[in-house]
Design a protein around this motif. Structure first.
Motif, PDB file in Angstrom:
ATOM      1  N   ASP A  52       0.735  -1.365  -0.019  1.00  0.00           N
ATOM      2  CA  ASP A  52      -0.136   0.015  -0.112  1.00  0.00           C
ATOM      3  C   ASP A  52       0.762   1.084   0.062  1.00  0.00           C
ATOM      4  O   ASP A  52       0.505   2.210  -0.662  1.00  0.00           O
ATOM      5  CB  ASP A  52      -0.701   0.231   1.149  1.00  0.00           C
ATOM      6  N   ARG A 165      -9.115  -2.095   1.463  1.00  0.00           N
ATOM      7  CA  ARG A 165      -9.365  -0.751   0.370  1.00  0.00           C
ATOM      8  C   ARG A 165      -9.269   0.432   1.485  1.00  0.00           C
ATOM      9  O   ARG A 165      -8.678   1.365   1.003  1.00  0.00           O
ATOM     10  CB  ARG A 165     -10.710  -1.028  -0.177  1.00  0.00           C
ATOM     11  N   TRP A 169      -6.471   3.628   1.022  1.00  0.00           N
ATOM     12  CA  TRP A 169      -6.883   4.852   0.942  1.00  0.00           C
ATOM     13  C   TRP A 169      -5.993   5.714   1.961  1.00  0.00           C
ATOM     14  O   TRP A 169      -5.747   6.858   1.735  1.00  0.00           O
ATOM     15  CB  TRP A 169      -8.294   4.994   1.052  1.00  0.00           C
ATOM     16  N   HIS A 173      -3.325   9.114   1.606  1.00  0.00           N
ATOM     17  CA  HIS A 173      -3.385  10.588   2.493  1.00  0.00           C
ATOM     18  C   HIS A 173      -2.183  10.706   3.142  1.00  0.00           C
ATOM     19  O   HIS A 173      -1.528  11.682   3.175  1.00  0.00           O
ATOM     20  CB  HIS A 173      -4.698  10.350   3.438  1.00  0.00           C
ATOM     21  N   ASP A 231      -7.137  11.565  -3.602  1.00  0.00           N
ATOM     22  CA  ASP A 231      -8.123  11.201  -4.480  1.00  0.00           C
ATOM     23  C   ASP A 231      -7.764  11.043  -5.942  1.00  0.00           C
ATOM     24  O   ASP A 231      -7.967  10.068  -6.443  1.00  0.00           O
ATOM     25  CB  ASP A 231      -9.524  12.034  -4.418  1.00  0.00           C
ATOM     26  N   PHE A 234      -5.412   7.984  -6.129  1.00  0.00           N
ATOM     27  CA  PHE A 234      -5.865   6.614  -5.618  1.00  0.00           C
ATOM     28  C   PHE A 234      -6.312   5.610  -6.766  1.00  0.00           C
ATOM     29  O   PHE A 234      -6.632   6.310  -7.771  1.00  0.00           O
ATOM     30  CB  PHE A 234      -6.946   6.880  -4.802  1.00  0.00           C
ATOM     31  N   TYR A 238     -13.297   5.587  -5.096  1.00  0.00           N
ATOM     32  CA  TYR A 238     -12.989   6.340  -3.431  1.00  0.00           C
ATOM     33  C   TYR A 238     -14.363   7.186  -3.262  1.00  0.00           C
ATOM     34  O   TYR A 238     -14.228   7.750  -2.042  1.00  0.00           O
ATOM     35  CB  TYR A 238     -11.919   7.211  -3.708  1.00  0.00           C
ATOM     36  N   ARG A 242     -14.749   8.577   0.701  1.00  0.00           N
ATOM     37  CA  ARG A 242     -14.795  10.014   0.853  1.00  0.00           C
ATOM     38  C   ARG A 242     -16.031  10.644   1.431  1.00  0.00           C
ATOM     39  O   ARG A 242     -15.978  11.334   2.426  1.00  0.00           O
ATOM     40  CB  ARG A 242     -14.485  10.938  -0.305  1.00  0.00           C
TER      41      ARG A 242
END
Length: 318
Positions: A52, A165, A169, A173, A231, A234, A238, A242
């Motif tokens: 990741d 998942r 994400w 960030h 975003d 990614f 997403y 979000r």
């Protein structure tokens, strides 16, 4: 949770030598107030987390055009590990206030202050998902990237999204913050200076609104750019993540909402939303490369007015 441990630590703080906060007692009491969470991971999960982070680095490099390396320290933490990693940061930031001394009743003041900080750290430890730590006000140039696994797992369940998942994400960030600080070598010292000015003023009994205002504006840019970049870089859908995470930021029971307000979570939420809206507007009007100009020079940071009028920033900078 071990509240007896917390109570004993704060009671002992009254007799401890030193400043107005006993930081050892803070760490002990905070850890007594929150379960550490499970860090038992199969080898496959460890490999997936590493994948990741690498995917986030590669995707963010491509999306932003910024070449950056991962921090020296990348850790998957329990809540107690997170507390230990952050106590020293709080201590560094609040050192000017500590140097005031304990007042007329130093033991009582030390217990109250230590208890307040312990509650703060325990609450944060239950809610932080990940953290990029530039180690502000520390000696050296080390940086840290932390993922609080028990919180990511819990929030994934609360939001009804898959843990792998959601974890991926969050990695995007936090690695986006690494990209920002790499693109802007001046950013750490700029934030440090504003922070020191603000805390020094508080230690003298005054409020430096300009310093705190500039700090808030800079952090709005930091959080907003990371929201935009994560975003757009990614590699999966997403939109649902979000929406659900934005709803969570403003939610919670009444006590949780009160603590969030007291601890500045409402200001943090505004930073996310206001900063993201600014950079979305800039990227939509021009492109992501133009939005990235904000990190070329400290003078390129948007002003408070420009955050609400991106066209003003574009006219001045781009």
């Amino acid at each position: 949770m071990d509240l007896t441990r917390s109570i004993r630590a704060i009671a002992d703080a009254a007799d401890a030598p030193g400043g107005i906060i006993d930081w050892e007692a803070v760490a002990e009491a905070a850890k007594g107030g929150v379960e550490p969470g499970d860090l038992r991971m199969e080898p496959a999960e460890r490999k997936a987390i590493a994948a990741d982070v690498r995917a986030a680095r590669d995707g963010l490099r491509e999306a932003s055009g910024v070449q950056f390396d991962l921090p020296d320290t990348v850790e998957v933490q329990s809540r107690h590990h997170w507390i230990d990693a952050n106590v020293s940061t709080f201590e560094r930031v609040l050192r000017p206030l500590e140097e005031q001394g304990g007042g007329v009743f130093p033991g009582i003041a030390r217990s109250v202050n230590s208890g307040t900080m312990a509650v703060t750290l325990a609450f944060l430890a239950r809610n932080v998902l990940g953290q990029y730590d530039p180690l502000l006000l520390a000696d050296g140039d080390d940086h840290g990237l932390y993922f609080v696994r028990p919180n990511i797992q819990r929030v994934a369940v609360e939001l009804d999204v898959g843990y792998p998942r959601f974890r991926r994400w969050i990695a995007f960030h936090e690695v986006a913050h690494a990209a920002e600080f790499s693109a802007a070598p001046w950013l750490s010292s700029y934030l440090e200076a504003r922070m020191e000015e603000g805390v020094d003023a508080l230690s003298e009994g005054t409020l430096d609104r300009e310093a705190f205002g500039e700090l808030n504006t800079a952090m709005t840019a930091v959080e907003g750019y990371a929201e935009l970049l994560m975003d757009r870089a990614f590699d999966e859908e997403y939109a649902d993540l979000r929406r659900k995470l934005d709803e969570r930021r403003g939610g919670g029971d009444p006590l949780t909402r009160l603590l969030k307000r007291i601890l500045g979570f409402e200001m943090k939420r505004e930073q996310y939303e206001r900063g993201a809206a600014f950079f979305e507007a800039v990227a939509d009007e021009r492109d992501l490369a133009t939005a990235s100009l904000v990190w070329e020079d400290r003078d390129n940071l948007p002003t408070d007015a420009e955050l609400d009028e991106p066209g003003l920033w574009l006219s001045r900078v781009a």
